[in-house]
Structure formats: structure tokens, C-alpha cells
Design a protein around this motif. Structure first.
Motif, PDB file in Angstrom:
ATOM      1  N   ALA A 127      58.748  -4.146 101.209  1.00 43.17           N
ATOM      2  CA  ALA A 127      60.075  -3.836 100.670  1.00 43.17           C
ATOM      3  C   ALA A 127      60.353  -4.641  99.407  1.00 43.17           C
ATOM      4  CB  ALA A 127      61.150  -4.110 101.724  1.00 43.17           C
ATOM      5  N   GLN A 128      60.020  -5.928  99.430  1.00 46.64           N
ATOM      6  CA  GLN A 128      60.232  -6.768  98.256  1.00 46.64           C
ATOM      7  C   GLN A 128      59.292  -6.350  97.119  1.00 46.64           C
ATOM      8  OE1 GLN A 128      59.905  -8.207 101.484  1.00 46.64           O
ATOM      9  NE2 GLN A 128      62.156  -8.167 101.550  1.00 46.64           N
ATOM     10  N   ALA A 129      58.074  -6.004  97.471  1.00 51.80           N
ATOM     11  CA  ALA A 129      57.120  -5.564  96.447  1.00 51.80           C
ATOM     12  C   ALA A 129      57.581  -4.271  95.779  1.00 51.80           C
ATOM     13  CB  ALA A 129      55.732  -5.388  97.056  1.00 51.80           C
ATOM     14  N   ARG A 130      58.100  -3.348  96.558  1.00 51.70           N
ATOM     15  CA  ARG A 130      58.576  -2.081  95.984  1.00 51.70           C
ATOM     16  C   ARG A 130      59.748  -2.312  95.029  1.00 51.70           C
ATOM     17  NH1 ARG A 130      57.954  -0.124 101.291  1.00 51.70           N
ATOM     18  NH2 ARG A 130      60.225  -0.153 101.602  1.00 51.70           N
ATOM     19  N   LEU A 131      60.607  -3.247  95.369  1.00 57.05           N
ATOM     20  CA  LEU A 131      61.722  -3.569  94.483  1.00 57.05           C
ATOM     21  C   LEU A 131      61.206  -4.106  93.153  1.00 57.05           C
ATOM     22  CD1 LEU A 131      64.630  -4.118  93.703  1.00 57.05           C
ATOM     23  CD2 LEU A 131      64.571  -6.189  95.134  1.00 57.05           C
ATOM     24  N   LEU A 132      60.219  -4.983  93.212  1.00 54.13           N
ATOM     25  CA  LEU A 132      59.662  -5.559  91.990  1.00 54.13           C
ATOM     26  C   LEU A 132      58.935  -4.500  91.163  1.00 54.13           C
ATOM     27  CD1 LEU A 132      59.458  -8.153  90.436  1.00 54.13           C
ATOM     28  CD2 LEU A 132      57.451  -8.776  91.787  1.00 54.13           C
ATOM     29  N   ILE A 138      59.418 -10.167  83.359  1.00 53.56           N
ATOM     30  CA  ILE A 138      60.082 -10.467  84.623  1.00 53.56           C
ATOM     31  C   ILE A 138      59.452 -11.745  85.155  1.00 53.56           C
ATOM     32  CG2 ILE A 138      60.422  -9.766  87.015  1.00 53.56           C
ATOM     33  CD1 ILE A 138      60.649  -6.915  86.104  1.00 53.56           C
ATOM     34  N   PHE A 139      60.283 -12.742  85.440  1.00 54.73           N
ATOM     35  CA  PHE A 139      59.793 -14.022  85.939  1.00 54.73           C
ATOM     36  C   PHE A 139      59.873 -14.049  87.460  1.00 54.73           C
ATOM     37  CE2 PHE A 139      61.503 -14.958  81.668  1.00 54.73           C
ATOM     38  CZ  PHE A 139      60.349 -15.449  81.069  1.00 54.73           C
ATOM     39  N   VAL A 140      58.761 -14.452  88.099  1.00 53.39           N
ATOM     40  CA  VAL A 140      58.696 -14.557  89.555  1.00 53.39           C
ATOM     41  C   VAL A 140      57.994 -15.850  89.922  1.00 53.39           C
ATOM     42  CG1 VAL A 140      58.634 -12.043  89.878  1.00 53.39           C
ATOM     43  CG2 VAL A 140      56.482 -13.330  89.719  1.00 53.39           C
ATOM     44  N   SER A 141      58.103 -16.250  91.169  1.00 55.68           N
ATOM     45  CA  SER A 141      57.355 -17.403  91.663  1.00 55.68           C
ATOM     46  C   SER A 141      55.856 -17.103  91.622  1.00 55.68           C
ATOM     47  CB  SER A 141      57.783 -17.710  93.099  1.00 55.68           C
ATOM     48  OG  SER A 141      57.103 -18.838  93.605  1.00 55.68           O
ATOM     49  N   PRO A 142      55.007 -18.091  91.301  1.00 59.22           N
ATOM     50  CA  PRO A 142      53.563 -17.839  91.194  1.00 59.22           C
ATOM     51  C   PRO A 142      52.934 -17.138  92.394  1.00 59.22           C
ATOM     52  CG  PRO A 142      54.069 -19.958  90.253  1.00 59.22           C
ATOM     53  CD  PRO A 142      55.350 -19.463  90.859  1.00 59.22           C
ATOM     54  N   PRO A 143      53.268 -17.484  93.659  1.00 60.02           N
ATOM     55  CA  PRO A 143      52.652 -16.745  94.776  1.00 60.02           C
ATOM     56  C   PRO A 143      53.022 -15.265  94.786  1.00 60.02           C
ATOM     57  CG  PRO A 143      53.625 -18.794  95.553  1.00 60.02           C
ATOM     58  CD  PRO A 143      54.090 -18.599  94.150  1.00 60.02           C
ATOM     59  N   ALA A 160      47.948  -1.603  87.896  1.00 56.86           N
ATOM     60  CA  ALA A 160      49.232  -1.035  87.499  1.00 56.86           C
ATOM     61  C   ALA A 160      49.515  -1.327  86.026  1.00 56.86           C
ATOM     62  CB  ALA A 160      50.353  -1.601  88.363  1.00 56.86           C
ATOM     63  N   PRO A 161      49.959  -0.350  85.264  1.00 54.71           N
ATOM     64  CA  PRO A 161      50.172  -0.556  83.829  1.00 54.71           C
ATOM     65  C   PRO A 161      51.334  -1.486  83.505  1.00 54.71           C
ATOM     66  CG  PRO A 161      50.936   1.620  84.495  1.00 54.71           C
ATOM     67  CD  PRO A 161      50.205   1.055  85.673  1.00 54.71           C
ATOM     68  N   TRP A 162      52.223  -1.736  84.453  1.00 57.90           N
ATOM     69  CA  TRP A 162      53.374  -2.604  84.236  1.00 57.90           C
ATOM     70  C   TRP A 162      53.126  -4.047  84.659  1.00 57.90           C
ATOM     71  CZ3 TRP A 162      53.833  -4.482  88.968  1.00 57.90           C
ATOM     72  CH2 TRP A 162      53.509  -3.667  90.041  1.00 57.90           C
ATOM     73  N   LEU A 163      51.975  -4.339  85.276  1.00 59.80           N
ATOM     74  CA  LEU A 163      51.752  -5.647  85.890  1.00 59.80           C
ATOM     75  C   LEU A 163      51.830  -6.790  84.885  1.00 59.80           C
ATOM     76  CD1 LEU A 163      51.065  -7.236  88.441  1.00 59.80           C
ATOM     77  CD2 LEU A 163      48.640  -6.766  87.998  1.00 59.80           C
ATOM     78  N   TYR A 164      51.443  -6.539  83.639  1.00 60.01           N
ATOM     79  CA  TYR A 164      51.457  -7.592  82.630  1.00 60.01           C
ATOM     80  C   TYR A 164      52.865  -8.119  82.354  1.00 60.01           C
ATOM     81  CZ  TYR A 164      53.324  -4.423  79.030  1.00 60.01           C
ATOM     82  OH  TYR A 164      54.129  -3.589  78.306  1.00 60.01           O
ATOM     83  N   ARG A 165      53.883  -7.323  82.667  1.00 63.84           N
ATOM     84  CA  ARG A 165      55.260  -7.756  82.418  1.00 63.84           C
ATOM     85  C   ARG A 165      55.737  -8.790  83.440  1.00 63.84           C
ATOM     86  NH1 ARG A 165      56.638  -1.564  82.146  1.00 63.84           N
ATOM     87  NH2 ARG A 165      56.105  -1.086  79.966  1.00 63.84           N
ATOM     88  N   VAL A 166      55.083  -8.869  84.582  1.00 60.98           N
ATOM     89  CA  VAL A 166      55.479  -9.790  85.642  1.00 60.98           C
ATOM     90  C   VAL A 166      54.749 -11.110  85.417  1.00 60.98           C
ATOM     91  CG1 VAL A 166      55.533 -10.194  88.132  1.00 60.98           C
ATOM     92  CG2 VAL A 166      55.824  -7.866  87.226  1.00 60.98           C
ATOM     93  N   ARG A 167      55.497 -12.189  85.233  1.00 62.35           N
ATOM     94  CA  ARG A 167      54.936 -13.471  84.844  1.00 62.35           C
ATOM     95  C   ARG A 167      55.387 -14.588  85.780  1.00 62.35           C
ATOM     96  NH1 ARG A 167      50.617 -13.163  81.318  1.00 62.35           N
ATOM     97  NH2 ARG A 167      50.732 -10.978  80.689  1.00 62.35           N
ATOM     98  N   HIS A 215      64.647 -14.844  94.103  1.00 68.30           N
ATOM     99  CA  HIS A 215      65.113 -13.809  93.181  1.00 68.30           C
ATOM    100  C   HIS A 215      64.089 -13.642  92.070  1.00 68.30           C
ATOM    101  CE1 HIS A 215      66.213 -17.361  90.812  1.00 68.30           C
ATOM    102  NE2 HIS A 215      66.270 -16.559  89.758  1.00 68.30           N
ATOM    103  N   PHE A 216      64.268 -12.604  91.274  1.00 67.54           N
ATOM    104  CA  PHE A 216      63.452 -12.479  90.075  1.00 67.54           C
ATOM    105  C   PHE A 216      64.378 -12.348  88.871  1.00 67.54           C
ATOM    106  CE2 PHE A 216      63.857  -8.260  91.937  1.00 67.54           C
ATOM    107  CZ  PHE A 216      64.120  -7.413  90.870  1.00 67.54           C
ATOM    108  N   HIS A 217      63.868 -12.739  87.732  1.00 67.68           N
ATOM    109  CA  HIS A 217      64.637 -12.815  86.494  1.00 67.68           C
ATOM    110  C   HIS A 217      64.139 -11.720  85.560  1.00 67.68           C
ATOM    111  CE1 HIS A 217      65.934 -15.564  82.864  1.00 67.68           C
ATOM    112  NE2 HIS A 217      66.014 -14.282  82.552  1.00 67.68           N
TER     113      HIS A 217
END
Length: 306
Positions: free
Chosen positions: A191-196, A208-213, A225-232, A240-242
Motif C-alpha cells: 500500500a505504501q509502495a503504491r502511494l509512492l 521525491i525524498f524518502v528514507s534510504p531503506p 520503472a522510468p520514474w525511479l530516478y526521481r525518488v532519492r 512521510h515523503f517530501h
């Protein structure tokens, strides 16, 4: 750390992401950690002159009239023509409304309402939205060094079936999904992964900033995934995510954070660093820091706003 660290200007509290040598990377990490530590210090320890400036921005209750214009950088800027995010949307609820940090550029408000509608269709739950920015953007004494030009927002990983009461909005704590800074809790799941995924799969996103784990989980489960590079990865962000948007359209006064390379998904050595002994030492240093965050040097267009 390519894509995470870069040229740091301590006077303007700005961050530009560029590749760097290991030695320069460590120096920059230390400088940036100081900024992060300073962002959470309270009013009592703030030098009097800086506190007056912070209080001037916090005391403003109405947006600056005029066309919607983000001015300056995310951590040294302000906002004209801000739009208030309604505290209750059909698919979301704003948390901590007493802070009056629910203002943003209209593009950010649109992004959040559209994301909430998209995720509600998936899980039939409300998106819980944290801080955007002040009515005219600008610096905040506590909580954030960024969120200044109307293009940043915090979103809880926890969603909710029932609309929170007024008391819950102010007192309910977002549960953390990371234990010991390096390991996901068992409560983290699809559920959390789908939101991200829904948040990151949007061309308007700068980062998008997230905790390293959490970043590591996304790398293991969405590696192509083509969007994965945006998640840092970034310090904190266990609950939460920023979200950080690009500068919208032709806005010459808006300073955008350097673009990431879509070909680098951020799942290699850069991510490994966050689980290293070096990162452990930096985290310990951050936790022990007592330095104060000064009021940032704002663009000329912001100095007469409060």
C-alpha cells in the motif's frame, strides 16, 4: 553522491546536485547535514535578530496578491499569488492546520488534489497531507529549511479511511516505517509502495525524498520503472515523503534544483553509501549537533514581502 550532493552555498542555504569526488562529497555531506539539523531547532535558541525575521514571515496571514509566481530557490525564496489547499478535499485531509502551512503554488495544489483522487480510487482511503508552505512562502523557524517557494509538500505514508477530527489533525502522529535508520518495519508494504509510485509517476516532479531503506525497497521492486530516478534517499522521512515540483512554465524568478539524469536510477553506489559506516558517523554527528540555522539570504524580490 551523484544526484544527492553538490555545490553548497552556506549563505543562501541552497543545494545544487552535481557529481563530486569522495573527499568533496564528505565535505558537502557535512555542510548539508548542518542545514538539516538547523532546520529543526526551536525558537528559544534562535538569535534574536534572526527570530524577528522568521516571526515576520510566520505572522503573515494572507497570500501576496498578483500572478502565481515562485521566487528563488526551494530553501531561499518566497511566493506570490499562493493558493490555499482546502483543509478537506474529497480524497484528502490536511494535517496540523494550526501551523498555517497549507499554501503553495497552484501547480502544487493541483498535483496534490490529483494525487489524492488517484490514490483514493486505488485504496478508498484519504491521503494525509502535511506541510506545504506559509501564505507568502519564505523561511520557517522550525521544521523545514526548504518549503519556501511554493513547490514543496510533505505527504504521510499512512492513509486513513475516516476523516480525522480537529483534535486528531493536531495531535495524531504519523507512524514510522523504518527501524534503526536502515531497516523497514513489517508495517511497510504494498500500500505504501503504491502511494509512492503514484506520486513519482508524474513529469512535474523534480525529486521525491524518502528514507534510504524505502529507496532500497523501491530499487529492489521497481528497478526498471522510468520514474525511479526521481525518488532519492535523504535523512529522516521515515513516516512521510517530501515532494518537490519543477518550476512551472516560464517563471524566470524561480530557481530549480539541478535536473536528475533519468538514466541513473540511483540504485547503485550512491544508495549503498547511506548504509555505510561513513553515513553512520555522519548521522551520529548530526544527532549531536547544536549549531543554529541562520535566516537565509533571500532574493531581492522577497525582502519587502512580509
Amino acid at each position: 553522491m551523484r544526484g544527492v550532493l553538490g555545490i553548497f552555498n552556506a549563505n543562501k542555504d541552497t543545494l545544487r546536485m552535481k557529481a563530486s569526488s569522495p573527499e568533496r562529497r564528505l565535505a558537502l555531506v557535512r555542510a548539508l547535514l548542518a542545514v538539516l539539523a538547523l532546520s529543526s531547532l526551536g525558537a528559544a535558541a534562535q538569535p534574536a535578530a534572526d527570530k524577528v525575521l522568521f516571526d515576520q514571515w510566520a505572522s503573515v496571514t494572507e497570500p501576496l496578491p498578483g500572478p502565481a509566481t515562485p521566487i528563488g530557490f526551494y530553501s531561499a525564496g518566497c511566493l506570490q499569488g499562493a493558493q490555499a489547499l482546502s483543509l478537506d478535499g474529497a480524497d484528502y485531509a490536511v494535517m496540523r492546520p494550526s501551523r498555517r502551512r497549507f499554501y503553495g503554488h497552484p501547480s502544487l495544489v493541483s498535483y496534490l488534489t490529483e494525487l489524492a483522487a488517484r490514490t483514493h480510487n486505488d485504496n478508498r482511503k484519504l491521503l494525509l497531507i502535511g506541510d506545504l508552505g506559509l501564505p507568502r512562502g519564505g523561511p520557517m523557524l522550525t521544521g523545514h529549511a526548504s518549503h519556501q517557494n511554493g513547490l514543496d509538500a510533505d505527504i504521510w505514508f499512512m492513509t486513513r479511511a475516516n476523516r480525522p477530527t480537529n483534535v486528531e489533525r493536531e495531535r495524531l502522529s504519523a507512524p514510522g516505517f523504518v527501524a534503526g535508520r536502515k531497516r523497514l518495519r513489517s508495517t511497510w508494504g504494498a500500500a505504501q509502495a503504491r502511494l509512492l509510485v503514484a506520486a513519482a509517476d508524474n513529469a512535474a516532479i523534480n525529486r521525491i525524498f524518502v528514507s534510504p531503506p524505502i529507496k532500497r525497497y523501491m530499487c529492489r521492486n521497481f528497478s526498471t520503472a522510468p520514474w525511479l530516478y526521481r525518488v532519492r534517499p535523504w535523512w529522516g522521512h521515515e513516516d512521510h515523503f517530501h515532494v518537490r515540483l519543477k518550476c512551472p512554465g516560464d517563471r524566470p524568478l524561480c530557481r530549480e534544483q539541478d535536473a536528475l539524469d533519468p538514466a541513473d536510477n540511483g540504485c547503485g553506489a550512491d544508495l549503498d553509501w547511506w548504509f555505510s559506516r561513513e553515513a553512520d558517523r555522519e548521522w551520529a554527528r548530526l544527532a549531536a549537533s547544536t549549531e543554529l540555522r541562520p535566516f537565509p539570504e533571500l532574493p531581492a524580490e522577497c525582502k519587502a514581502i512580509p
